[in-house]
Design an enzyme around this catalytic site. Sequence first.
Site, PDB file in Angstrom:
ATOM      1  N   SER A   1      19.461  65.303 -82.050  1.00 24.39           N
ATOM      2  CA  SER A   1      19.730  65.318 -83.487  1.00 24.39           C
ATOM      3  C   SER A   1      18.403  65.336 -84.256  1.00 24.39           C
ATOM      4  CB  SER A   1      20.588  64.094 -83.847  1.00 24.39           C
ATOM      5  OG  SER A   1      21.201  64.279 -85.089  1.00 24.39           O
TER       6      SER A   1
ATOM      7  N   ARG B   1      27.923  55.875 -94.286  1.00 24.34           N
ATOM      8  CA  ARG B   1      27.986  55.791 -92.832  1.00 24.34           C
ATOM      9  C   ARG B   1      29.344  56.262 -92.305  1.00 24.34           C
ATOM     10  NH1 ARG B   1      25.196  55.931 -88.151  1.00 24.34           N
ATOM     11  NH2 ARG B   1      26.037  54.543 -86.577  1.00 24.34           N
TER      12      ARG B   1
ATOM     13  N   HIS C   1      29.108  65.773 -81.845  1.00 24.07           N
ATOM     14  CA  HIS C   1      27.666  65.566 -81.908  1.00 24.07           C
ATOM     15  C   HIS C   1      27.232  64.331 -81.129  1.00 24.07           C
ATOM     16  CE1 HIS C   1      23.677  65.877 -83.571  1.00 24.07           C
ATOM     17  NE2 HIS C   1      23.752  64.678 -84.110  1.00 24.07           N
ATOM     18  N   ASP C   2      28.036  63.277 -81.197  1.00 21.53           N
ATOM     19  CA  ASP C   2      27.693  62.021 -80.527  1.00 21.53           C
ATOM     20  C   ASP C   2      27.573  62.143 -79.014  1.00 21.53           C
ATOM     21  OD1 ASP C   2      27.108  60.130 -82.353  1.00 21.53           O
ATOM     22  OD2 ASP C   2      28.983  59.015 -82.205  1.00 21.53           O
TER      23      ASP C   2
ATOM     24  N   ASP D   1      30.207  70.093 -80.847  1.00 26.87           N
ATOM     25  CA  ASP D   1      29.336  69.568 -81.904  1.00 26.87           C
ATOM     26  C   ASP D   1      29.412  70.505 -83.105  1.00 26.87           C
ATOM     27  OD1 ASP D   1      27.271  68.724 -83.558  1.00 26.87           O
ATOM     28  OD2 ASP D   1      25.775  68.610 -81.978  1.00 26.87           O
TER      29      ASP D   1
END
Lengths: 377, 377
Positions: free
Chosen positions: A131, A201, A338-339, A305
């Site tokens: 990232s 967040r 993405h994680d 992602d």
Amino acid sequence: MLECGALVAPLDIAYCAYGTLSPQRDNVILVCHALTGDQFVAETHPVTGKPGWWERLVGPGRAIDTERYYVLCVNVLGGCMGSSGPRTLRENGEPWGTDFPPVTIKDMVRAQARLLDHLGIARLFAAIGGSMGGMQVLQWVASFPERVTAAMPIATAPFHSAQNIAFNEVSRQAICGDPDWHGGRYWEHGTVPAMGLAVARMMAHITYLSEEALNQKFGRRTRRDPAPAQGGRAPACSFFGEIFEVESYLRHQGSSFVRRFDANAYLTISRALDWFDLSADYDGDLSAPFRDCETRFCIISFTSDWLFPTSQSRLLARALNRAGVNVSFVEIESDRGHDAFLLDEPDLERTMRGFIAGVSEHAGASATLRPGLSHAP
Amino acid sequence: MLECGALVAPLDIAYCAYGTLSPQRDNVILVCHALTGDQFVAETHPVTGKPGWWERLVGPGRAIDTERYYVLCVNVLGGCMGSSGPRTLRENGEPWGTDFPPVTIKDMVRAQARLLDHLGIARLFAAIGGSMGGMQVLQWVASFPERVTAAMPIATAPFHSAQNIAFNEVSRQAICGDPDWHGGRYWEHGTVPAMGLAVARMMAHITYLSEEALNQKFGRRTRRDPAPAQGGRAPACSFFGEIFEVESYLRHQGSSFVRRFDANAYLTISRALDWFDLSADYDGDLSAPFRDCETRFCIISFTSDWLFPTSQSRLLARALNRAGVNVSFVEIESDRGHDAFLLDEPDLERTMRGFIAGVSEHAGASATLRPGLSHAP
């Protein structure tokens, strides 16, 4: 001196180190962290008490093997875990707050380079990160090609897209719209913009997961509302006394983040992300920063992602190819979005081990051919 | 009586009508609006002064031809443009606010059915709508199959996914976290939770557009910050005195939305969306609500819509097929994301014209075979 012309002095750079530096100082792997990450890559986090964010991959015998390599992870400039940033106290005893100058990914990398100078490390065996960490890896090679033997940018992009910027802007509006932000001087009021930062967040967290991951993890399952309707809050909190599990999860993500992260640091770093565009200094030519570069690249993306989609990594791989760089590109099948780069993905570990081993063999073979690399300017 | 057991009395239902009701009252097309839409489908909006949201498709000679059809568009129950909702005054002279009971898509449809009863309209020639409007179309057929000849659900889904719910929850947190929300009783304080509602809208707006659309429309273009750094706000507002055009656009979307929409209505409707799951009453069997239904369906999705992706429409089409329903399914190639259904998409117009013409011919032929349909229960 930062890109914007401002000076941050004294400059604090906080980092964690693992393993032993070889006598030749040639076994250094720099791990670069993401937007809300920090230097505690392979040890218990001092605030949350949770394991290091990449303990899975960094440690004795792990893919990034601390028995063989000297691993550094540096809190980014502008962050809030010890490196100079908005929360750092100035000489007048007040935090910088929003007076902290805008920083760029390039500034972050230059600060890391100064740390390496300070440690007498001329060259990195590898720079690895996901990232925003991947952006730093790319910037490392673009800024100091002769200082990086191998680069592994993971789940990243050569620039922040309009959609990336858009999500970040919503985050900033949420934080700055929180009256507890107080124009960025919240320490004067004994507050933090908790609600705004939590909303930022929560939204960001959705972008880190794939739709598939959310469906599998939560689907439409509900649970009793733990904070049942009080007065007029019913429509916001629950519906027929129930909330969806995904809501409960996101609320937890939001509130626990607020306890460990500084709002002004979030603003500063999110701006650095938005401003990142590797080709901007080269009239949009993404190959240009990598011409004549001998760094070996391994680019990794994940199929699901959507924040930093494979198409961005492919763009990067093509530009590196055009520049004649030694690059391999691995798209890993994963439904975790993405994680995935932070999670247990055996293909990621395998690829990392293979790449490091390959470069290590090659570097060992060629070490006698190119001795005596000196410090970069 | 709503699904939750609460009673809203008196019940206000605001609507717009276009065209002329035929003597047989068999030429009615109901257009259903989306989350932040309203009944002003084909006329200037009384608050914004902008053209109706579907003037492109509704009007004399248009795909939904008001010279031939009597077109109704109803402000949804729980909304803020005249139908009963949180902003409606109760007998005590105060708005309902967050005491307005939770409503469901089913409640919205039942309120519309009561309006049709009131107007003496037994049967709809067609129900047409996009996004949440498409959910109403689906619910119309599920609740009153004998009252709908043709149904056109566009860019919608048979249930709200975990990702859909997650984004909505962030919206709600942004609104309820705004201190100007005052527990939902903002009218007592002469405020509106403008910042929270704007943040909610900005985020939602990103989900309405595709990454491609954002890239094409804005890319990474910047402009001078119109509200340059003041005091401590620099890092939030601009960077080197510039902001990205996509940020400027989103800020405008946020602030203009606040002027026309009620925050509590947004909460109420977003909850109705989340709660929508057509198969929930049938043990998860999505075919069940449509068994023995003679309504003709045309389902439309757009390739780049990631909020209500084609996969959801396909799921629906398959369920209808299993139920033996006459259904066609058209996936339209578009790079404009979810919002495509509101934009100039020639394939959408063509498909709509074709479907309406086809059903019209078929209905004319069979009208003599099945006369005298009475009111549904």
